[in-house]
Design a protein around this motif. Structure first.
Motif, PDB file in Angstrom:
ATOM      1  N   GLU A  92      60.676  44.337 -83.686  1.00  0.00           N
ATOM      2  CA  GLU A  92      62.121  44.867 -84.059  1.00  0.00           C
ATOM      3  C   GLU A  92      63.036  44.036 -83.217  1.00  0.00           C
ATOM      4  O   GLU A  92      64.165  43.630 -83.610  1.00  0.00           O
ATOM      5  CB  GLU A  92      62.217  46.168 -84.026  1.00  0.00           C
ATOM      6  N   SER A  93      62.828  43.851 -81.888  1.00  0.00           N
ATOM      7  CA  SER A  93      63.904  42.992 -81.072  1.00  0.00           C
ATOM      8  C   SER A  93      64.199  41.640 -81.448  1.00  0.00           C
ATOM      9  O   SER A  93      64.927  40.909 -81.081  1.00  0.00           O
ATOM     10  CB  SER A  93      63.218  43.097 -79.649  1.00  0.00           C
ATOM     11  N   SER A  94      63.111  41.108 -82.466  1.00  0.00           N
ATOM     12  CA  SER A  94      63.491  39.976 -82.779  1.00  0.00           C
ATOM     13  C   SER A  94      64.088  39.859 -84.125  1.00  0.00           C
ATOM     14  O   SER A  94      64.325  38.391 -84.713  1.00  0.00           O
ATOM     15  CB  SER A  94      62.112  39.243 -82.937  1.00  0.00           C
ATOM     16  N   PHE A  95      64.655  40.911 -84.406  1.00  0.00           N
ATOM     17  CA  PHE A  95      65.624  41.114 -85.840  1.00  0.00           C
ATOM     18  C   PHE A  95      67.086  41.334 -85.379  1.00  0.00           C
ATOM     19  O   PHE A  95      67.334  41.931 -84.502  1.00  0.00           O
ATOM     20  CB  PHE A  95      65.090  42.084 -86.688  1.00  0.00           C
ATOM     21  N   GLU A  96      68.002  40.519 -86.314  1.00  0.00           N
ATOM     22  CA  GLU A  96      69.396  40.904 -86.011  1.00  0.00           C
ATOM     23  C   GLU A  96      69.747  41.141 -87.506  1.00  0.00           C
ATOM     24  O   GLU A  96      69.738  40.308 -88.302  1.00  0.00           O
ATOM     25  CB  GLU A  96      69.928  39.898 -85.515  1.00  0.00           C
ATOM     26  N   GLY A  97      70.594  42.500 -88.006  1.00  0.00           N
ATOM     27  CA  GLY A  97      70.882  42.820 -89.174  1.00  0.00           C
ATOM     28  C   GLY A  97      69.627  42.790 -90.340  1.00  0.00           C
ATOM     29  O   GLY A  97      69.913  42.218 -91.525  1.00  0.00           O
ATOM     30  N   GLY A  98      68.488  42.802 -89.848  1.00  0.00           N
ATOM     31  CA  GLY A  98      67.345  42.794 -90.678  1.00  0.00           C
ATOM     32  C   GLY A  98      66.776  41.383 -90.905  1.00  0.00           C
ATOM     33  O   GLY A  98      65.866  40.961 -91.771  1.00  0.00           O
ATOM     34  N   ARG A  99      67.254  40.291 -90.210  1.00  0.00           N
ATOM     35  CA  ARG A  99      66.764  38.885 -90.329  1.00  0.00           C
ATOM     36  C   ARG A  99      66.195  38.604 -88.943  1.00  0.00           C
ATOM     37  O   ARG A  99      66.723  38.821 -87.990  1.00  0.00           O
ATOM     38  CB  ARG A  99      68.145  38.144 -90.626  1.00  0.00           C
ATOM     39  N   LEU A 100      65.040  38.014 -89.416  1.00  0.00           N
ATOM     40  CA  LEU A 100      64.264  37.520 -88.083  1.00  0.00           C
ATOM     41  C   LEU A 100      65.149  36.357 -87.479  1.00  0.00           C
ATOM     42  O   LEU A 100      65.742  35.452 -88.034  1.00  0.00           O
ATOM     43  CB  LEU A 100      62.797  36.823 -88.572  1.00  0.00           C
ATOM     44  N   VAL A 101      65.302  36.393 -85.958  1.00  0.00           N
ATOM     45  CA  VAL A 101      65.776  35.475 -85.204  1.00  0.00           C
ATOM     46  C   VAL A 101      64.893  34.768 -84.592  1.00  0.00           C
ATOM     47  O   VAL A 101      63.850  35.324 -83.613  1.00  0.00           O
ATOM     48  CB  VAL A 101      66.875  36.217 -84.272  1.00  0.00           C
ATOM     49  N   LEU A 102      64.923  33.390 -84.653  1.00  0.00           N
ATOM     50  CA  LEU A 102      64.042  32.487 -83.681  1.00  0.00           C
ATOM     51  C   LEU A 102      65.026  31.590 -83.002  1.00  0.00           C
ATOM     52  O   LEU A 102      65.765  30.804 -83.471  1.00  0.00           O
ATOM     53  CB  LEU A 102      63.086  31.586 -84.582  1.00  0.00           C
ATOM     54  N   ASP A 103      64.852  31.733 -81.768  1.00  0.00           N
ATOM     55  CA  ASP A 103      65.839  31.191 -80.873  1.00  0.00           C
ATOM     56  C   ASP A 103      65.214  30.304 -79.796  1.00  0.00           C
ATOM     57  O   ASP A 103      64.517  30.852 -78.954  1.00  0.00           O
ATOM     58  CB  ASP A 103      66.883  31.997 -80.287  1.00  0.00           C
ATOM     59  N   ASN A 104      65.283  28.839 -79.816  1.00  0.00           N
ATOM     60  CA  ASN A 104      64.755  28.098 -78.657  1.00  0.00           C
ATOM     61  C   ASN A 104      63.283  28.605 -78.389  1.00  0.00           C
ATOM     62  O   ASN A 104      63.006  28.872 -77.437  1.00  0.00           O
ATOM     63  CB  ASN A 104      65.500  27.899 -77.621  1.00  0.00           C
ATOM     64  N   VAL A 105      62.424  28.157 -79.428  1.00  0.00           N
ATOM     65  CA  VAL A 105      61.055  28.935 -79.362  1.00  0.00           C
ATOM     66  C   VAL A 105      59.732  27.774 -79.906  1.00  0.00           C
ATOM     67  O   VAL A 105      60.394  27.351 -81.144  1.00  0.00           O
ATOM     68  CB  VAL A 105      60.982  30.134 -79.968  1.00  0.00           C
ATOM     69  N   PHE A 106      58.767  27.875 -79.149  1.00  0.00           N
ATOM     70  CA  PHE A 106      57.693  27.375 -79.931  1.00  0.00           C
ATOM     71  C   PHE A 106      56.729  28.342 -80.609  1.00  0.00           C
ATOM     72  O   PHE A 106      56.815  29.518 -79.643  1.00  0.00           O
ATOM     73  CB  PHE A 106      57.026  26.581 -79.015  1.00  0.00           C
ATOM     74  N   VAL A 107      56.486  28.309 -81.789  1.00  0.00           N
ATOM     75  CA  VAL A 107      55.538  29.396 -82.373  1.00  0.00           C
ATOM     76  C   VAL A 107      54.256  28.799 -82.853  1.00  0.00           C
ATOM     77  O   VAL A 107      54.447  27.753 -83.584  1.00  0.00           O
ATOM     78  CB  VAL A 107      56.469  29.925 -83.566  1.00  0.00           C
ATOM     79  N   HIS A 108      53.269  29.281 -82.170  1.00  0.00           N
ATOM     80  CA  HIS A 108      52.107  28.786 -82.625  1.00  0.00           C
ATOM     81  C   HIS A 108      51.257  30.098 -83.265  1.00  0.00           C
ATOM     82  O   HIS A 108      50.957  30.986 -82.808  1.00  0.00           O
ATOM     83  CB  HIS A 108      51.179  28.442 -81.083  1.00  0.00           C
ATOM     84  N   ILE A 109      50.483  29.600 -84.189  1.00  0.00           N
ATOM     85  CA  ILE A 109      49.898  30.553 -85.003  1.00  0.00           C
ATOM     86  C   ILE A 109      48.345  29.902 -85.022  1.00  0.00           C
ATOM     87  O   ILE A 109      48.217  28.753 -85.541  1.00  0.00           O
ATOM     88  CB  ILE A 109      50.265  30.766 -86.567  1.00  0.00           C
ATOM     89  N   ASP A 110      47.218  30.660 -84.436  1.00  0.00           N
ATOM     90  CA  ASP A 110      46.054  30.021 -84.345  1.00  0.00           C
ATOM     91  C   ASP A 110      45.173  30.217 -85.675  1.00  0.00           C
ATOM     92  O   ASP A 110      45.585  30.801 -86.684  1.00  0.00           O
ATOM     93  CB  ASP A 110      45.457  30.597 -83.201  1.00  0.00           C
ATOM     94  N   GLN A 111      43.930  29.994 -85.543  1.00  0.00           N
ATOM     95  CA  GLN A 111      43.141  29.971 -86.892  1.00  0.00           C
ATOM     96  C   GLN A 111      43.032  31.352 -87.395  1.00  0.00           C
ATOM     97  O   GLN A 111      42.713  31.398 -88.398  1.00  0.00           O
ATOM     98  CB  GLN A 111      41.977  29.156 -86.593  1.00  0.00           C
ATOM     99  N   ASP A 112      43.013  32.384 -86.479  1.00  0.00           N
ATOM    100  CA  ASP A 112      42.996  33.591 -86.793  1.00  0.00           C
ATOM    101  C   ASP A 112      44.366  34.349 -87.483  1.00  0.00           C
ATOM    102  O   ASP A 112      44.114  35.251 -87.683  1.00  0.00           O
ATOM    103  CB  ASP A 112      42.182  34.632 -85.903  1.00  0.00           C
ATOM    104  N   GLY A 113      45.249  33.793 -87.333  1.00  0.00           N
ATOM    105  CA  GLY A 113      46.558  34.148 -87.647  1.00  0.00           C
ATOM    106  C   GLY A 113      47.300  35.085 -86.580  1.00  0.00           C
ATOM    107  O   GLY A 113      48.355  35.606 -86.942  1.00  0.00           O
TER     108      GLY A 113
END
Length: 631
Positions: free
Chosen positions: A581-602
């Protein structure tokens, strides 16, 4: 040329392309014989390019006053269907068809609120779908109604692929009548009727200028293919050649100031501001090329550079190799061999410099100092036409076409004829290149007849540059070359549609003025896919750069700074259920200066972006996106 069955003007144009193809050509190489504007200091840029700051022109009320006397002809380039903008699924949803027409006529903004009237004359709000092409006509109507120009006439530049769709578009019902239920359906006016009404100071020229399709070269044998299935347009420069040929005939009524604006039909705001037209009259500027300063979004577009016919001196090359800016002192003795030149990415690829090309003015050279071609230019006929008429009488048709011929772009293609794939070379040229080729001739000629002619007409150079910086860019340049371009204007919070004035309104956060750069995987080349993946109101007012490898779902997210997402799971991942929940603002996902890595298992892991430019350069170097090419 008779065996190719080309019209006279097309035959002359194609003969120039052939001549340049068969002759020894200069290969532009950054640092060897080519100097990008970002590798010149401010004084050198101003002196060499003859560039003027757009803000100075817009702020001078005298320019706007002079524009009110100008008769403007708008030549709208609609020379293709735009296969780099994949929109079939969206067209199927909106219109029930999935065949592509002209890009500007079937690129739509959805659910645009428009004020109108119900059948009883009461105010009523309608939600309309409005195409890019329609918004452009609404803009011209507004300019005429507000007396910003004396008259606006429109003529279409088309090729055989686009002309039927463009012709049908002119029978679209005028928006103002469309949202007025007091008017019977059979009495609602079309745009063709609006522009044919002399009381509106508008005019539609129904005779299209049709771009010829040229033979191509067999990549294996060097023979020319003349098959209808293989022929291809010769680039936007063909239209410049046609219009310059017409200008040299000097048959226009020049008792009033006349300016022609050459604009892409798929860019809503791609139009010369009245103040710039007025400045052309005041300055007696024959041609103006509108440029902007390169941003992260422009990594593949044409760069304004200086080119030399011979290699530059070793001391200059040494500075350029270190990406050190040159001063007037460095190039003062080289002015007789340097001239403005439009460098395309295909030419840089040919000498393996595409990475330098893309990063110039971003991570290399002076930031915000690389002039970027917008494909918008204007011609002031009262100065240009009499000069070209006399010039042509002096040098003759063949040499005239040589000097208005563009620098050749050799474009290799794989084309299918039935079940067979044929490797061919299309001979092309860019419109800006044609203008600069003509300018180069005027600047460097030593023919005493032409020097005398220049003095007679008070002409020092043919082409002036007017540069719109980052803050003003969207006033004149909102192109739709790729799918993301349309998504940016139609489905993010950075732009809104003003149907009354026929404009896109740029709405950045206070203190920000640049557009975000991006590199997206091939899945995101389809508009309907993007609408599903990103939603209908993606928040990007704080975004600098977005890179995505793999499929992710982030509808209506708020993106800030640099956002780099890599999905190795081999399937679509919904990131809205992967963050707390801390990554949301007004129900919208916030991504701020970030690398997001999703591995083979998700599984999702994140890391902060601490240095944006290092992250972007890392993507360049590591070829994050398919084949390392930036979208």
């Amino acid at each position: 040329m008779k065996r190719f069955h080309l019209a006279y003007s097309d035959a002359l144009y194609f003969s120039v392309l052939i001549s340049k193809y068969l002759s020894t050509r200069i290969k532009p190489a950054l640092g060897l014989n080519s100097i990008p504007s970002a590798l010149l200091n401010r004084e050198a840029r101003q002196e060499i390019f003859g560039v003027f700051n757009a803000k100075d022109l817009l702020d001078d009320p005298e320019n706007s006053r002079l524009a009110r006397e100008v008769h403007v002809r708008v030549l709208q380039l609609k020379g293709g269907i735009g296969t780099s903008f994949k929109r079939k699924a969206t067209l199927k949803r909106l219109l029930g068809r999935d065949t592509l027409a002209d890009k500007g006529t079937d690129s739509y903004f959805e659910n645009i609120p428009v004020e109108g009237f119900d059948a009883f004359g009461h105010p009523k709000q309608f939600n309309e779908i409005i195409s890019v092409a329609e918004l452009k006509l609404l803009q011209y109507i507004h300019l005429a109604q507000q007396n910003e120009f004396s008259e606006v006439e429109v003529q279409e530049l088309v090729n055989p692929e686009s002309q039927d769709a463009v012709r049908e578009f002119w029978d679209t019902v005028y928006l103002v009548d469309r949202v007025d239920d007091r008017i019977a359906d059979n009495e609602k006016r079309t745009y063709r009727q609006i522009f044919d009404d002399p009381n509106n100071r508008l005019r539609f020229i129904p005779d299209f200028i049709v771009q010829g399709v040229m033979p191509v070269v067999d990549a294996q044998t060097g023979a020319f293919h003349n098959d209808e299935e293989l022929r291809a347009p010769g680039g936007h420069a063909a239209f410049v050649a046609l219009t310059m040929d017409d200008n040299a005939r000097n048959q226009k009524n020049l008792n009033v100031p006349r300016i022609t604006v050459f604009t892409n039909g798929d860019g809503v705001n791609n139009m010369l501001p009245p103040a710039v037209a007025g400045w052309m009259v005041k300055r007696h500027a024959p041609i103006v090329m509108v440029t902007t300063t390169k941003q992260l979004l422009d990594l593949k577009g044409g760069l304004i550079t200086l080119l030399s016919k011979v290699d530059l001196p070793p001391n200059v090359q040494e500075k350029l190799s270190c990406f050190e800016a040159l001063s007037m002192e460095d190039i003062n003795d080289l002015q007789n061999i340097l001239y403005p030149y439009l460098l395309e990415i295909a030419q840089s690829k040919a000498v393996e410099q595409q990475d330098i090309f893309q990063q110039m003015g971003i991570t290399l050279g002076e930031k915000s100092a690389q002039f970027f071609n917008t494909n918008l230019h204007a011609q002031y006929h009262n100065v240009l036409d009499p000069f070209l008429s006399e010039l042509r009488s002096i040098i003759g048709d063949e040499q005239f076409y040589e000097i208005i011929g563009p620098d050749l772009i050799v474009n290799p293609k794989e084309r299918k004829v039935g079940y067979k794939t044929v490797s061919v070379i299309q001979l092309e040229g860019a419109s800006g290149s044609a203008l600069l080729a003509m300018n180069r001739f005027i600047l460097t000629t030593d023919d005493p007849r032409i020097i005398t002619l220049k003095a007679k007409h008070g002409i020092e150079r043919l082409v002036y540059f007017v540069n719109f910086d980052e803050k003003l860019r969207s006033e004149v340049f909102t192109p739709e070359k790729f799918t993301w371009d349309h998504y940016l204007y139609a489905f993010t919070d950075l732009f809104s549609v003003d149907p009354k004035n026929g404009r896109l309104i740029f709405t950045p956060s206070p203190g920000r003025s640049t557009l975000p750069g991006l590199e997206l995987d091939s899945k995101y080349e389809d508009l309907e896919y993007d609408i599903h993946a990103f939603g209908r109101k993606l928040g990007i007012k704080g975004l600098d750069y977005l890179a995505i490898k793999g499929e992710v779902h982030i509808p209506n997210a708020i993106l800030k700074g640099g956002v780099f997402i890599r999905n190795e799971a081999g399937k679509l991942i919904d990131l809205t259920i992967k963050f707390n929940e801390s990554s949301f603002e007004g129900g919208r996902l916030v991504l701020d200066n970030v690398f997001v890595h999703i591995d083979q298992d998700g599984n999702v892991s994140t890391e902060p972006v601490t240095n944006l430019m290092e992250a972007i350069i890392g993507n360049f170097e590591n070829n994050l996106i398919m084949e390392g090419e930036l979208k």
